[in-house]
Enzyme design. Structure first.
Site, PDB file in Angstrom:
ATOM      1  N   ASP A  10      11.088   5.086   1.185  1.00 59.70           N
ATOM      2  CA  ASP A  10      11.065   5.809   1.279  1.00 59.70           C
ATOM      3  C   ASP A  10      12.035   7.047   0.743  1.00 59.70           C
ATOM      4  O   ASP A  10      13.703   7.149   0.969  1.00 59.70           O
ATOM      5  CB  ASP A  10      11.555   6.496   3.041  1.00 59.70           C
ATOM      6  N   ILE A  11      11.576   8.152  -0.609  1.00 64.38           N
ATOM      7  CA  ILE A  11      12.136   8.526  -1.354  1.00 64.38           C
ATOM      8  C   ILE A  11      13.157   9.454  -0.544  1.00 64.38           C
ATOM      9  O   ILE A  11      14.561   9.504  -1.096  1.00 64.38           O
ATOM     10  CB  ILE A  11      11.867   9.215  -2.692  1.00 64.38           C
ATOM     11  N   VAL A  33       3.427  11.671  -0.808  1.00 70.19           N
ATOM     12  CA  VAL A  33       5.615  12.049  -0.897  1.00 70.19           C
ATOM     13  C   VAL A  33       6.093  13.211  -0.621  1.00 70.19           C
ATOM     14  O   VAL A  33       6.635  13.600  -1.047  1.00 70.19           O
ATOM     15  CB  VAL A  33       5.737  11.198  -1.962  1.00 70.19           C
ATOM     16  N   ASP A  34       5.399  14.560  -1.524  1.00 73.90           N
ATOM     17  CA  ASP A  34       5.564  15.827  -1.602  1.00 73.90           C
ATOM     18  C   ASP A  34       6.070  16.137   0.307  1.00 73.90           C
ATOM     19  O   ASP A  34       6.901  17.124   0.588  1.00 73.90           O
ATOM     20  CB  ASP A  34       4.343  16.195  -2.398  1.00 73.90           C
ATOM     21  N   THR A 120      -0.603   8.724  -7.764  1.00 73.59           N
ATOM     22  CA  THR A 120      -1.053   7.306  -7.640  1.00 73.59           C
ATOM     23  C   THR A 120      -0.803   7.165  -6.184  1.00 73.59           C
ATOM     24  O   THR A 120      -1.930   6.400  -5.932  1.00 73.59           O
ATOM     25  CB  THR A 120      -0.071   5.977  -7.973  1.00 73.59           C
ATOM     26  N   VAL A 122      -2.991  11.002  -3.549  1.00 75.39           N
ATOM     27  CA  VAL A 122      -4.665  11.576  -3.831  1.00 75.39           C
ATOM     28  C   VAL A 122      -4.910  12.108  -4.770  1.00 75.39           C
ATOM     29  O   VAL A 122      -5.678  11.622  -4.901  1.00 75.39           O
ATOM     30  CB  VAL A 122      -3.750  12.647  -3.105  1.00 75.39           C
TER      31      VAL A 122
END
Ligand code: APR
Length: 178
Positions: A10-11, A33-34, A120, A122
């Site tokens: 997880d970033i 991710v956003d 890569t 949505v």
């Protein structure tokens, strides 16, 4: 000298000065991710995003990291291309995302930056082509960032990136560049 590492995870949990998020032009937050970055940073991130929006595809803009854990100080919001088959300049826009994000990281004097696999999810960019663009663009962009993490959320992405960095190190004699 800049090192490039691949990590699976997880970033929002990475120990870096700045994390890049794969945003949309509104910078108000989204899914993927956003969504994770906005949840971890708290509602002030959307307010700060709104104040500097819109962000064009291929561009990048920075905000503070708000509630993200130190040492993360900044979020760099970049907007990838929506994949429409590859004939609409998608590769150039994706390369611009990595290039501009590194320029913004330099302006912030970030020493370490984590990138997700931009576009890569949505946005549908094919993961293997996206991984090659990520590695090639990062390697060819001059930067003062010392440590770059490519954060893969899926094992397939991790394996693609690892293989590309290995190819590079085989042909250039090392993973570190410059
Ligand atoms: N950490 C790291 N990577 C993640 C995480 C996470 N917590 N969550 C998802 N990912 C990965 C996805 O698996 C994918 O490989 O990030 C990559 C990018 O996927 P998306 O987040 O869907 O981003 P993108 O394809 O660029 O689409 C952007 O989605 O959420 C919206 O606001 C965003 O509209 C914009 C669009």
């Amino acid at each position: 000298m800049t090192t490039i590492e691949v990590v699976l995870g997880d970033i929002t949990c990475q120990q870096v000065d700045a994390i890049v998020t794969a945003a949309n032009e509104s910078l108000l937050g989204g899914g993927g991710v956003d969504g994770a970055v906005h949840r971890a940073a708290g509602p002030q991130l959307a307010q700060a995003g709104a104040a500097i929006a819109p962000c064009d595809p291929g561009d990048a803009k920075a905000t503070p990291a708000f509630d993200l854990n130190p040492p993360v100080r900044n979020v760099i919001h970049t907007v990838g291309p929506v994949w429409e088959g590859g004939g609409y300049g998608e590769a150039d826009v994706l390369a611009a995302c990595y290039r501009r994000s590194l320029q913004v990281a330099d302006e912030l004097q970030a020493r370490s930056v984590a990138f997700p696999a931009i576009a890569t999810g949505v946005y549908g960019f094919p993961p293997d082509d996206a991984a090659r663009i990520a590695v090639n663009t990062i390697r060819s962009t001059p930067t003062t960032v010392q440590r770059i993490l490519l954060v893969a959320f899926e094992e397939q992405t991790r394996d693609l990136l690892t293989a590309l960095l290995q190819e590079e190190s085989d042909s250039h004699g090392g993973v570190a560049r410059q």
